[in-house]
Design a protein around this motif. Structure first.
Motif, short mmCIF file in Angstrom:
data_model
loop_
_atom_site.label_atom_id
_atom_site.label_comp_id
_atom_site.label_asym_id
_atom_site.label_seq_id
_atom_site.Cartn_x
_atom_site.Cartn_y
_atom_site.Cartn_z
N ASN A 110 10.82 16.90 42.79
CA ASN A 110 11.38 15.75 42.06
C ASN A 110 11.30 16.08 40.56
N HIS A 111 12.46 16.03 39.90
CA HIS A 111 12.55 16.41 38.48
C HIS A 111 11.60 15.59 37.61
N LEU A 112 11.45 14.31 37.94
CA LEU A 112 10.58 13.44 37.14
C LEU A 112 9.12 13.83 37.35
N ALA A 114 8.18 16.81 38.02
CA ALA A 114 8.01 18.08 37.29
C ALA A 114 7.69 17.80 35.82
N HIS A 115 8.44 16.85 35.19
CA HIS A 115 8.09 16.46 33.81
C HIS A 115 6.66 15.91 33.78
N ALA A 116 6.35 15.06 34.77
CA ALA A 116 5.05 14.34 34.77
C ALA A 116 3.86 15.28 34.90
N SER A 135 13.28 10.57 28.99
CA SER A 135 14.30 11.62 29.11
C SER A 135 15.67 11.01 28.89
N GLY A 136 16.71 11.74 29.27
CA GLY A 136 18.06 11.24 29.08
C GLY A 136 18.39 10.07 29.99
N GLY A 137 17.80 10.06 31.18
CA GLY A 137 18.13 9.02 32.15
C GLY A 137 16.98 8.06 32.44
N ALA A 161 15.79 5.77 26.53
CA ALA A 161 15.67 6.10 25.11
C ALA A 161 16.59 7.29 24.75
N GLY A 162 16.62 8.30 25.62
CA GLY A 162 17.46 9.47 25.34
C GLY A 162 18.93 9.10 25.31
N GLU A 163 19.30 8.22 26.24
CA GLU A 163 20.69 7.74 26.30
C GLU A 163 21.04 7.01 25.01
N PHE A 165 19.70 7.53 22.03
CA PHE A 165 19.90 8.57 21.01
C PHE A 165 21.29 9.19 21.15
N ASP A 166 21.65 9.52 22.39
CA ASP A 166 22.92 10.22 22.62
C ASP A 166 24.13 9.35 22.27
N LYS A 167 24.07 8.07 22.71
CA LYS A 167 25.19 7.17 22.44
C LYS A 167 25.29 6.86 20.95
N GLY A 178 23.29 15.00 21.25
CA GLY A 178 23.02 13.93 20.31
C GLY A 178 21.58 13.82 19.83
N GLY A 179 20.63 13.79 20.77
CA GLY A 179 19.23 13.54 20.40
C GLY A 179 18.70 14.51 19.35
N PRO A 180 18.70 15.82 19.65
CA PRO A 180 18.16 16.79 18.68
C PRO A 180 18.94 16.78 17.35
N LEU A 182 20.57 14.22 16.05
CA LEU A 182 20.26 12.98 15.32
C LEU A 182 18.90 13.13 14.61
N GLU A 183 17.97 13.82 15.27
CA GLU A 183 16.67 14.07 14.60
C GLU A 183 16.88 14.88 13.32
N LYS A 184 17.76 15.87 13.39
CA LYS A 184 18.05 16.69 12.19
C LYS A 184 18.68 15.82 11.10
N GLY A 281 9.22 14.76 28.95
CA GLY A 281 10.68 14.53 28.95
C GLY A 281 11.27 14.93 27.60
N GLY A 282 12.58 15.13 27.59
CA GLY A 282 13.28 15.66 26.41
C GLY A 282 13.01 14.91 25.12
N VAL A 283 12.95 13.58 25.19
CA VAL A 283 12.77 12.77 23.98
C VAL A 283 11.38 13.00 23.37
N ALA A 285 10.15 15.61 22.63
CA ALA A 285 10.21 16.72 21.67
C ALA A 285 10.38 16.21 20.24
N ASN A 286 10.77 14.94 20.10
CA ASN A 286 11.07 14.38 18.77
C ASN A 286 9.78 14.20 17.95
N LYS A 287 9.78 14.75 16.74
CA LYS A 287 8.55 14.77 15.92
C LYS A 287 8.11 13.37 15.52
N GLY A 313 11.91 19.39 27.06
CA GLY A 313 13.28 19.39 27.59
C GLY A 313 13.31 20.09 28.95
N ASP A 314 14.47 20.05 29.58
CA ASP A 314 14.55 20.60 30.93
C ASP A 314 14.32 22.11 30.95
N ASN A 315 13.54 22.54 31.91
CA ASN A 315 13.18 23.95 32.06
C ASN A 315 12.75 24.16 33.50
O1 KG4 Z 1 14.31 15.68 29.92
P1 KG4 Z 1 15.64 16.03 29.37
O2 KG4 Z 1 15.83 17.40 28.77
O3 KG4 Z 1 16.76 15.85 30.46
C1 KG4 Z 1 16.73 14.79 31.36
O4 KG4 Z 1 15.96 14.87 32.34
O5 KG4 Z 1 17.43 13.80 31.06
O6 KG4 Z 1 16.00 14.92 28.29
C2 KG4 Z 1 17.23 14.96 27.63
C3 KG4 Z 1 17.26 13.83 26.64
C4 KG4 Z 1 18.63 13.69 25.99
O7 KG4 Z 1 18.98 12.33 25.92
C5 KG4 Z 1 18.40 14.28 24.61
O8 KG4 Z 1 19.27 13.76 23.62
C6 KG4 Z 1 16.98 13.85 24.35
O9 KG4 Z 1 16.33 14.06 25.58
N1 KG4 Z 1 16.35 14.67 23.31
C7 KG4 Z 1 15.95 14.18 22.11
C8 KG4 Z 1 15.44 15.28 21.38
N2 KG4 Z 1 15.55 16.39 22.16
C9 KG4 Z 1 16.11 15.99 23.34
N3 KG4 Z 1 15.99 12.93 21.60
C10 KG4 Z 1 15.51 12.77 20.35
N4 KG4 Z 1 15.02 13.77 19.58
C11 KG4 Z 1 14.97 15.04 20.06
N5 KG4 Z 1 14.47 16.03 19.32
#
Ligand code: KG4
Ligand code: ZN
Length: 354
Positions: A110-112, A114-116, A135-137, A161-163, A165-167, A178-180, A182-184, A281-283, A285-287, A313-315
């Motif tokens: 389960n991907h979640l 794996a993050h956990a 994460s994104g979802g 939250a990731g969604e 950022f992306d939207k 979008g997320g990374p 937008l952080e920049k 989860g991906g989000v 990573a945001n400082k 992030g996903d790996n």
């Molecule tokens: O965990 P992940 O890589 O993939 C999913 O399982 O969804 O998360 C991806 C999400 C995306 O919405 C992406 O924009 C967000 O994480 N994300 C960030 C940053 N890096 C990735 N959001 C904000 N700041 C970041 N640095």
């Protein structure tokens, strides 16, 4: 004990080798950003075809570079959900084929989860712990009690939250991903106080009981700001930086506030446990978000552990590790296991394993 991990649930084709001593022997991630950028988001069919094109050669590269033979493996783990069905099928079929041909156990991950479980690889932390999964979802607060045993404290009622950022990035014309990016953009903001007063944004769920989140109102408020900007001036760089900063700060403080609440609940439910907040989860990573979580944890007397950004992030390292944790407990999967595009984390405890 070495496990090969395969991740293909979204737009990263990834392969990794991890051993029981928590060593990452190989970590290959092929991002499909260039394939999807023109569409402003991930196109499922393009993603599936790209996984199919690259997965086999990544697996070979991983084994070749480490000098590890299929014979040295103890199991094959592949993300089996949640995620995009086409990619899940590609990854699972490759994993099952190797498992069948080499007579190895197959672990449907389960991907979640794996993050956990990633912080147990990077920091070797014990159960139970409080987990913020962003994460994104998904945006969830969870008590991780054991492998396959997660209690859900709260989750988002609408967007993740990731969604958000992306939207928001898309609304502001910030390029994919979008997320990374937008952080920049937020890092270019020169006057934080002025940015926050120029762009007031709602604090979703602030002060409410429970551990749920809601981010769709934030997105709507942001849309109003971008519309008024367009009428006024057209979006200039400064406005994008300031609005990005305001959004990032609001999301970070919202996550920090909800986590503070969850930390109090965790302490009540598990007074025996070390007070530990983990984010994944991906989000994560945001400082700014990492700093907000560290601050919230400090105020609650908790320590905080967040994997290094590359493992947020996903790996496939996280998939190999989750596979290894499951394999050690004999939680292996039959070869007729189906992919599950929807697969909530809290349902794992009721699942029957072979
Ligand atoms: O965990 P992940 O890589 O993939 C999913 O399982 O969804 O998360 C991806 C999400 C995306 O919405 C992406 O924009 C967000 O994480 N994300 C960030 C940053 N890096 C990735 N959001 C904000 N700041 C970041 N640095
Ligand atoms: Zn993910």
């Amino acid at each position: 004990m070495i496990v090969l991990g395969i991740e293909t649930s979204c737009d990263e084709t990834a392969v990794a080798l991890v051993d029981a001593d928590r060593q990452i022997l190989s970590n290959l991630v092929l991002s499909q950003i260039a394939d999807h950028a023109a569409f402003g988001g991930v196109v499922p069919e393009i993603a599936a075809r790209a996984h199919l094109d690259h997965l086999d050669s990544l697996i070979h590269q991983s084994l070749r570079e480490t000098g590890i033979d299929f014979k040295a493996l103890s199991g094959i783990a592949a993300t089996s959900g949640p995620g995009l069905i086409g990619g899940l099928i590609v990854g699972m079929m490759a994993g099952k084929a190797i498992a069948a041909a080499r007579n190895l156990p197959f672990i449907a991950v389960n991907h979640l989860e794996a993050h956990a479980l990633t912080p147990r690889l990077t920091e070797n932390i014990p159960f139970p712990y409080l987990l913020l999964l962003v994460s994104g979802g998904h945006t969830q607060l969870v008590i991780a009690k054991a492998v396959g045993n997660y209690d859900l404290l709260g989750a988002t009622r609408d967007d993740a939250a990731g969604e958000c950022f992306d939207k928001a990035a898309k609304l502001m014309g910030i390029p994919f991903p979008g997320g990374p990016n937008l952080e920049k953009a937020a890092q270019c903001c020169l006057d934080p106080e002025q940015a926050l007063s120029r762009f007031p944004l709602p604090r979703p769920m602030e002060g409410r009981p429970g551990c749920d989140f809601s981010f769709s109102g934030l997105k709507t408020a942001l849309r109003t700001h971008t519309e008024s900007l367009r009428r006024e001036t057209d979006i200039c760089q400064k406005a994008v930086a300031d609005l990005s900063f305001a959004l990032e700060t609001t999301i970070a403080q919202t996550l920090g506030g909800r986590c503070a609440h969850a930390m109090r609940i965790f302490r009540e439910k598990h007074p025996e446990a070390a007070p530990l907040l983990v984010a994944a989860g991906g989000v994560a990573a945001n400082k700014t978000i990492r700093a907000a979580l560290a601050q919230a944890a400090k105020e609650q007397g908790f320590s905080v552990k967040i994997p290094p950004p590359a493992l947020c992030g996903d790996n496939a390292v996280m998939v190999a590790w989750a596979g290894l944790e499951r394999l050690r407990l004999d939680l292996v999967s039959p070869l007729d296991t189906l992919p599950q595009p929807r697969w909530p984390l809290e349902t794992l405890k009721s699942e029957k394993q072979t």
